[in-house]
Design a protein around this motif. Structure first.
Motif, PDB file in Angstrom:
ATOM      1  N   ALA A  63       2.202   1.578 -15.321  1.00  0.00           N
ATOM      2  CA  ALA A  63       1.555   0.293 -15.068  1.00  0.00           C
ATOM      3  C   ALA A  63       0.160   0.452 -14.486  1.00  0.00           C
ATOM      4  N   ALA A  64      -0.085   1.578 -13.803  1.00  0.00           N
ATOM      5  CA  ALA A  64      -1.402   1.809 -13.199  1.00  0.00           C
ATOM      6  C   ALA A  64      -2.502   1.842 -14.247  1.00  0.00           C
ATOM      7  N   VAL A 109       2.621   6.558  -6.086  1.00  0.00           N
ATOM      8  CA  VAL A 109       2.165   5.454  -6.936  1.00  0.00           C
ATOM      9  C   VAL A 109       0.786   4.981  -6.494  1.00  0.00           C
ATOM     10  N   LEU A 110       0.562   4.971  -5.196  1.00  0.00           N
ATOM     11  CA  LEU A 110      -0.769   4.614  -4.706  1.00  0.00           C
ATOM     12  C   LEU A 110      -1.816   5.597  -5.217  1.00  0.00           C
ATOM     13  N   ARG A 119       0.815  -1.199   0.000  1.00  0.00           N
ATOM     14  CA  ARG A 119       0.000   0.000   0.000  1.00  0.00           C
ATOM     15  C   ARG A 119       0.856   1.258   0.000  1.00  0.00           C
ATOM     16  N   GLY A 120       0.216   2.421  -0.215  1.00  0.00           N
ATOM     17  CA  GLY A 120       0.921   3.704  -0.155  1.00  0.00           C
ATOM     18  C   GLY A 120      -0.011   4.791   0.333  1.00  0.00           C
ATOM     19  N   GLY A 121       0.370   6.088   0.224  1.00  0.00           N
ATOM     20  CA  GLY A 121      -0.466   7.182   0.713  1.00  0.00           C
ATOM     21  C   GLY A 121      -0.077   8.492   0.108  1.00  0.00           C
ATOM     22  N   VAL A 122      -0.210   9.568   0.841  1.00  0.00           N
ATOM     23  CA  VAL A 122       0.109  10.902   0.330  1.00  0.00           C
ATOM     24  C   VAL A 122       1.231  11.511   1.129  1.00  0.00           C
ATOM     25  N   TYR A 127      -3.317  -3.561  -5.851  1.00  0.00           N
ATOM     26  CA  TYR A 127      -1.936  -3.400  -5.415  1.00  0.00           C
ATOM     27  C   TYR A 127      -1.102  -2.735  -6.499  1.00  0.00           C
ATOM     28  N   VAL A 128      -0.108  -1.963  -6.059  1.00  0.00           N
ATOM     29  CA  VAL A 128       0.712  -1.215  -7.017  1.00  0.00           C
ATOM     30  C   VAL A 128       2.209  -1.366  -6.783  1.00  0.00           C
TER      31      VAL A 128
END
Length: 435
Positions: free
Chosen positions: A285-286, A326-327, A15-18, A310-311
């Protein structure tokens, strides 16, 4: 729960965020702007299926963590909980003998926080898959019920539906676990669909307004058409992001044709190809999320849910800002695919540090939570998107009439404009703005 933690089987949990600068602006905007009612999307059952952006509870949810509970109650989101595993015990250790204590607690937590509760009907008690009644072997969590016990699993699903009248949405099974035919080298879509149909009918018999979806099939892909062809699994669903596995296309088509009914389609997947540890350019890829979503929309008018997405490749070595960016790019791609719901798998581990988690072990909000809440407010299902672009193509933009989000896909500070509006984005910066 017997030592079983996050989703077993080696599938990605990233996962990711800001970034911090974006969080400051996001917090200010959240305080000033309240979302209106989410538009509805109608499925075959005639109901409204539009949960929007949410997350899935795992083993280490917010149980016993008052600070985390307060966080998710401040800006409620739809929340998913599995029937068995990922924080819930065996619900029926022996035929007719139930243990719903842990599931009761999770549903109560979701309800108390103001979130919309959603149950994934996975996984099955041991006695439905060759195990001994009264025993729970967590290493066999991903084993599917034997066909002889499909009706028993459907009866359990009906019992759950009666127990939790506040739960309207049910997803049948998870990632086709236990439904891969190794000899045929194909997903056993017929066996899954037989189980799905029994569960669908049992749930609708409890309450016709219950919404049911599947097949929760992993949208696995290869890095290129050539790679897919070399493996013997090429398909026509292809783009710069890669090529969808033909076995997925076949299984999805079978379920669509033979399902007893559905109120929404549920799928999951990663932007990382199955034949590669790296997706190359993760921002490019997204585009897989948008392309696959549009392909599904071309096959059915049912609302589309991404139950997991998922990324990040394993061992990426990404910095937190890069992970966050990327998230955000993945969420933009999902929104551009007009999804009705997308659920973030919260990888909370209980450790002091947890990259990509929604909250820390101390109950502090982490970047992905603010990002989810921002998208839930400003990009609900069927939100009318405004086709804005940044002057610098290295900046991704998603906007509607009231709010927009911009993402810097580089490791350098960028200055650009969006429809004449100047923006400064730090390295991998994520910034919310007013169009």
């Amino acid at each position: 729960m017997g030592g079983v933690g996050e989703h077993a089987g080696g599938r990605r949990r990233r996962r990711g965020g800001v970034v911090a600068a974006g969080l400051v602006l996001l917090g200010c905007l959240l305080a000033l702007w309240r979302a209106t009612a989410t538009p509805s999307v109608t499925g075959e059952g005639g109901g409204a299926t539009a949960p929007g952006w949410g997350f899935t509870h795992t083993q280490y949810g917010a149980d016993g963590d008052p600070a985390a509970q307060r966080l998710i109650a401040q800006e409620p989101l739809p929340q998913v909980q599995a029937l068995m595993g990922w924080g819930a015990d065996n619900p029926e250790p022996s035929p007719g003998v139930y243990d719903f204590a842990r599931l009761d607690a999770r549903v109560a937590l979701i309800t108390r926080s103001g979130g919309t509760p959603i149950i994934t009907l996975c996984c099955a008690p041991d006695w439905m898959k060759g195990g001994k009644p009264g025993a729970t072997d967590w290493s066999q969590l991903e084993t599917a019920p034997s066909p002889a016990h499909d009706a028993d699993f459907a009866a359990l699903a009906a019992t759950v539906a009666r127990r939790y009248p506040q739960v309207r949405d049910f997803v049948v099974w998870n990632e086709f676990k236990g439904f891969f035919d190794n000899r045929a080298d194909q997903w056993d879509a017929a066996a899954y669909t037989a189980l799905y149909n029994d569960v669908y009918r049992a749930l609708k018999a409890v309450r016709p307004d219950i919404e049911v979806g599947g097949p929760y099939l992993p949208m696995d892909s290869f890095a290129s058409a050539a790679d897919a062809a070399a493996q013997g699994h090429g398909s026509s669903v292809s783009g710069d992001w890669g090529t969808l596995d033909e076995r997925v296309v076949t299984a999805f088509g079978y379920w669509l044709q033979h399902k007893a009914g559905a109120d929404f389609v549920a799928v999951d997947g990663s932007t990382v190809p199955r034949d590669s540890r790296s997706s190359g350019d993760p921002f490019a890829a997204a585009a897989k999320f948008t392309a696959v979503s549009r392909w599904i929309h071309s096959r059915t008018s049912l609302p589309l849910w991404w139950t997991e997405w998922y990324v990040e490749p394993s061992g990426s070595g990404w910095s937190e800002p890069q992970r966050d960016a990327v998230l955000a790019a993945g969420m933009i791609a999902l929104a551009e695919g007009h999804v009705a719901a997308a659920f973030y798998w919260n990888p909370e581990t209980g450790d002091a540090t947890c990259p990509g988690c929604l909250w820390s072990s101390t109950g502090a909000a982490l970047p992905p939570l603010a990002l989810l809440q921002g998208f839930a407010r400003w990009f609900p299902p069927m939100a009318a998107l405004v086709p804005l672009r940044a002057a610098d193509p290295r900046v991704l933009v998603l906007a509607q009439a009231a709010r927009g989000v911009a993402v810097n896909t580089t490791a350098q500070t960028l200055r650009t404009t969006v429809h004449g509006h100047p923006l400064i984005l730090g390295p991998y910066g994520v910034v919310w703005f007013t169009p």
